[in-house]
Design an enzyme around this catalytic site. Structure first.
Site, short mmCIF file in Angstrom:
data_model
loop_
_atom_site.label_atom_id
_atom_site.label_comp_id
_atom_site.label_asym_id
_atom_site.label_seq_id
_atom_site.Cartn_x
_atom_site.Cartn_y
_atom_site.Cartn_z
N THR A 153 0.10 7.61 9.36
CA THR A 153 1.64 9.04 9.30
C THR A 153 2.14 9.81 8.77
O THR A 153 3.35 8.72 8.56
CB THR A 153 0.79 9.69 9.93
OG1 THR A 153 1.29 9.50 11.27
CG2 THR A 153 -0.69 10.03 10.80
N PHE A 183 -2.33 30.04 -9.49
CA PHE A 183 -3.82 30.35 -10.41
C PHE A 183 -3.94 31.34 -9.79
O PHE A 183 -5.33 31.94 -9.66
CB PHE A 183 -4.87 29.51 -10.38
CG PHE A 183 -4.77 28.32 -11.85
CD1 PHE A 183 -3.11 27.30 -11.72
CD2 PHE A 183 -5.60 28.49 -12.40
CE1 PHE A 183 -2.87 26.61 -12.77
CE2 PHE A 183 -5.32 27.93 -13.73
CZ PHE A 183 -3.96 26.90 -13.66
N GLY A 184 -3.89 31.45 -8.51
CA GLY A 184 -4.10 33.08 -7.73
C GLY A 184 -6.37 32.87 -7.19
O GLY A 184 -6.13 32.00 -6.83
N ASP A 213 4.13 11.46 10.47
CA ASP A 213 5.04 11.01 11.27
C ASP A 213 5.39 9.92 11.75
O ASP A 213 6.57 9.40 12.10
CB ASP A 213 4.80 11.58 12.68
CG ASP A 213 3.91 13.32 12.92
OD1 ASP A 213 4.92 13.36 12.37
OD2 ASP A 213 2.65 13.16 12.92
N GLU A 227 1.00 -1.00 -0.21
CA GLU A 227 -0.33 0.24 -0.05
C GLU A 227 0.84 1.26 0.09
O GLU A 227 1.07 2.28 -0.60
CB GLU A 227 -0.65 0.03 1.68
CG GLU A 227 -2.40 0.77 1.20
CD GLU A 227 -3.17 0.79 2.76
OE1 GLU A 227 -3.51 -0.29 2.65
OE2 GLU A 227 -3.25 1.34 3.39
C1 LIG Z 1 -8.70 8.79 4.05
C2 LIG Z 1 -8.63 7.73 4.97
C3 LIG Z 1 -8.83 5.77 4.49
C4 LIG Z 1 -7.98 5.69 5.99
N1 LIG Z 1 -9.06 4.37 5.56
C5 LIG Z 1 -8.54 3.02 6.25
C6 LIG Z 1 -8.98 1.67 5.84
O1 LIG Z 1 -9.03 1.71 4.38
N2 LIG Z 1 -8.61 0.68 6.62
C7 LIG Z 1 -8.01 1.19 8.33
O2 LIG Z 1 -7.91 0.57 8.82
N3 LIG Z 1 -7.17 2.00 8.41
C8 LIG Z 1 -7.81 3.21 7.42
N4 LIG Z 1 -7.43 4.29 8.06
C9 LIG Z 1 -7.26 4.97 9.10
C10 LIG Z 1 -5.43 5.20 9.29
O3 LIG Z 1 -4.94 4.34 8.69
C11 LIG Z 1 -5.32 5.75 10.48
O4 LIG Z 1 -6.35 7.14 10.13
C12 LIG Z 1 -3.68 5.97 10.40
O5 LIG Z 1 -3.06 5.34 10.82
C13 LIG Z 1 -3.70 7.31 11.84
O6 LIG Z 1 -4.50 6.61 13.11
P1 LIG Z 1 -4.90 7.84 13.81
O7 LIG Z 1 -6.22 8.51 13.50
O8 LIG Z 1 -6.21 7.33 14.75
O9 LIG Z 1 -4.31 8.80 14.38
P2 LIG Z 1 -3.36 8.67 15.88
O10 LIG Z 1 -2.60 7.05 15.90
O11 LIG Z 1 -4.00 8.69 16.72
O12 LIG Z 1 -2.13 10.23 14.90
C14 LIG Z 1 -2.84 11.28 15.62
C15 LIG Z 1 -0.88 11.76 15.74
O13 LIG Z 1 -0.46 11.87 16.62
C16 LIG Z 1 0.61 11.19 15.86
N5 LIG Z 1 1.41 10.09 16.31
C17 LIG Z 1 0.78 8.74 16.75
N6 LIG Z 1 1.93 7.76 17.33
C18 LIG Z 1 3.01 8.60 17.07
C19 LIG Z 1 4.44 8.54 17.24
N7 LIG Z 1 5.05 7.14 17.55
N8 LIG Z 1 5.42 9.37 16.47
C20 LIG Z 1 5.11 10.61 15.74
N9 LIG Z 1 3.88 10.85 16.25
C21 LIG Z 1 2.65 10.03 16.25
C22 LIG Z 1 0.45 10.82 14.59
O14 LIG Z 1 1.37 11.07 13.21
C23 LIG Z 1 -0.92 12.02 13.55
O15 LIG Z 1 -0.44 13.44 14.17
C24 LIG Z 1 -7.77 5.69 6.89
C25 LIG Z 1 -7.92 6.74 6.87
C26 LIG Z 1 -7.25 8.29 6.39
C27 LIG Z 1 -7.61 9.64 6.72
#
Ligand SMILES: Cc1cc2nc3c(=O)[nH]c(=O)nc-3n(C[C@H](O)[C@H](O)[C@H](O)COP(=O)(O)OP(=O)(O)OC[C@H]3O[C@@H](n4cnc5c(N)ncnc54)[C@H](O)[C@@H]3O)c2cc1C
Length: 381
Positions: free
Chosen positions: A367, A340-341, A369, A244
Site C-alpha cells: 500500500t 469532462f463534467g 502507507d 514489481e
Molecule cells: C488488485 C490486487 C491484486 C493483488 N495481487 C496479488 C498477487 O498477485 N499476489 C499476492 O500475493 N498478493 C496480491 N495482492 C494483495 C496485496 O499485496 C495486499 O492486498 C496488500 O499488500 C495489502 O495487504 P492487506 O490487503 O492485507 O491490507 P492490510 O495489510 O491489512 O492493510 C490494511 C490497512 O492498514 C495499513 N497498514 C498496515 N500495516 C501498516 C503499517 N505498518 N504502517 C502503516 N499502515 C499500515 C495499510 O496501508 C492499509 O491501509 C493484490 C491486491 C490487490 C488489491
C-alpha cells in the site's frame, strides 16, 4: 546526462502503440461486461514479445534493457485502455517470470521461463494470506520436506491471475521459529495434488484481470521445484517486489498521457458561457498540473529504469516510483473526470473504468502507507 531516447527505442515505442491500438484495445467494453480474461489477447501479446521483453534470449526472452521494457509498457498504457489485461501481464512478468529468471536453475528455466515468455504459461506469485498482507513475512503457509518432495499446507488470497494461471511462485515457511529466515519459494503447477484454486472473486475494477485464492492441503511439490536455496525466500521476494514496484505502473504513464490528450481536446471543444471550457483558468490550470505531474512521473520511471540497467537500484527507489506513479494515476484520473463534467461520470466515456482500475494501484504491491514507510526508513526515520 542524456535525456534523448535512441532511434531504435522511439521506433519500438511506436510499434508497441500501433500493436496495442490495433490488436488489444478493441472490444474492451464487451470483455469488461463479461468480466473476462482473454487468453487470445494474452497470446497476441506474447507473439509481439511483451511477456519475454526483459528476459534472456537463451530462455525465450527478447533480451531488452529495462528502459526499453519500461517504454513498451508505457506504450501499452497509452494505446490500450484494458488496464486489467496490462495488470495481469505485469503480475506475470515481475512476480513469476522474474524470480524464475533470476533464481531458477537451468532445468527450471527450460521448463518454466521459456513458456512464461512465449505465452504458453501464465504465472503469478502467491504471497498474501488472510492473516498477512502488509506484514507479508508473517505468512503461515508451511512447507515440510517429506521423502523426495515438499508438502505445502495453508492458503493464499488476492492472487492475480489465479483462476487462469498455470504456474505459481509460492512462498511458505520451512521453520516458523526462524521468522523471515525460514521462508522459501516454490514453483507450483496448477495440477499438483492438494492444490485447489478458488473461484474468481469479484472486485471493483481491473475486471479483465481475474483474481482468486489458493488452498494447499498436503500439496505435493517435487523437491526440484524449490526455487533458489531453502531459506532464501525473503531475498527472492524482495528481488521480485523491487521489480514489481518499479514497473507495474509503467503503463500508468501512458494511461495518464492518454487521459491528458483527451481532456485537452475536450477542453478546446466543449463550450460554456460562450467560450471553450479550456479558456477558464480553473480548467486549464488543472490540466497544466496533470502535465507537470506526468512529466515528473515519466522522468522518475526512466531514471529508475536507468538505475536497473546500471545496477544502482535500492528498495527505497522502487517504493518512491511506485508511490508517485500510483498516486499520480488516481489524481490524474480524478482530474480527467472533473474536466469532462457529467460526461466523465458516464460509463461510455471510460473515465469511471480508469478510476476504478486506478484505485487498486494504491493497494497492490504494497500500500501507499507501506511505500512511505520504506522511503522514511531510507531517510533514517
Ligand atoms: C488488485 C490486487 C491484486 C493483488 N495481487 C496479488 C498477487 O498477485 N499476489 C499476492 O500475493 N498478493 C496480491 N495482492 C494483495 C496485496 O499485496 C495486499 O492486498 C496488500 O499488500 C495489502 O495487504 P492487506 O490487503 O492485507 O491490507 P492490510 O495489510 O491489512 O492493510 C490494511 C490497512 O492498514 C495499513 N497498514 C498496515 N500495516 C501498516 C503499517 N505498518 N504502517 C502503516 N499502515 C499500515 C495499510 O496501508 C492499509 O491501509 C493484490 C491486491 C490487490 C488489491
Amino acid at each position: 546526462m542524456d535525456f534523448e531516447l535512441g532511434e531504435e527505442q522511439r521506433d519500438f515505442f511506436s510499434a508497441v502503440v500501433e500493436f496495442a491500438s490495433r490488436e488489444i484495445d478493441p472490444g474492451l467494453e464487451d470483455r469488461e461486461k463479461a468480466g473476462g480474461f482473454s487468453r487470445e489477447l494474452w497470446e497476441k501479446c506474447a507473439e509481439f514479445g511483451i511477456q519475454g521483453l526483459p528476459f534472456p534470449v537463451e530462455h525465450g526472452g527478447q533480451g531488452a534493457d529495462v528502459l526499453t521494457t519500461a517504454l513498451a509498457m508505457e506504450g501499452l498504457g497509452l494505446a490500450c485502455r484494458d488496464n486489467g489485461l496490462l495488470f495481469s501481464l505485469n503480475a506475470h512478468m515481475w512476480s513469476a517470470a522474474m524470480p524464475v529468471s533470476r533464481f531458477g536453475d537451468e532445468s527450471q528455466k527450460q521448463r518454466y521461463l521459456r513458456g512464461l515468455c512465449d505465452g504458453s504459461l501464465i504465472g503469478v506469485q502467491g504471497m498474501t494470506e488472510p492473516g498477512s498482507g502488509s506484514d507479508a513475512f508473517a505468512l503461515e503457509t508451511t512447507a515440510e520436506l517429506r521423502g523426495d518432495g515438499y508438502i505445502l499446507n495453508g492458503s493464499k488470497t488476492f492472487i492475480t491471475n489465479a483462476p487462469v494461471a498455470d504456474v505459481f511462485v509460492v512462498f511458505a515457511t520451512l521453520d516458523r521459529s526462524k521468522g523471515w529466515a525460514g521462508l522459501s519459494a516454490f514453483i507450483v503447477e496448477k495440477g499438483y495434488p492438494g492444490l485447489t484454486v478458488g473461484k474468481p472473486v469479484e472486485k471493483m475494477g481491473l475486471k479483465t484481470s481475474p483474481m482468486g485464492d489458493l488452498f494447499f492441503d498436503d500439496c505435493e511439490v517435487p523437491a526440484e521445484n524449490l526455487l533458489g536455496r531453502a531459506g532464501s525466500g525473503m531475498v527472492i521476494f524482495q528481488h521480485s517486489i523491487d521489480w514489481e514496484r518499479s514497473l507495474i505502473l509503467a503503463n500508468s504513464v501512458g494511461a495518464v498521457q492518454r487521459q491528458l490528450n483527451a481532456a485537452v481536446e475536450y477542453g478546446k471543444e466543449r463550450e460554456q458561457f460562450g467560450q471553450s471550457i479550456g479558456s477558464f483558468q480553473a480548467v486549464s490550470h488543472r490540466l497544466a498540473d496533470v502535465h507537470v505531474r506526468l512529466e515528473a512521473a515519466r522522468l522518475l520511471l526512466y531514471r529508475l529504469a536507468w538505475k536497473w540497467d546500471n545496477g544502482k537500484v535500492t528498495p527505497a527507489d522502487t517504493s518512491l516510483v511506485k508511490l508517485f506513479l500510483s498516486e499520480n494515476l488516481v489524481e490524474s484520473t480524478l482530474s480527467a473526470m472533473k474536466t469532462f463534467g457529467g460526461s466523465g461520470y458516464l460509463v461510455e466515456t471510460g473515465i469511471e473504468r480508469d478510476l476504478r482500475d486506478a484505485l487498486a494501484s494504491r493497494i497492490y504491491s504494497g500500500t501507499s502507507d507501506i511505500q512511505r514507510s520504506v522511503i522514511a526508513r531510507d531517510l533514517g526515520l
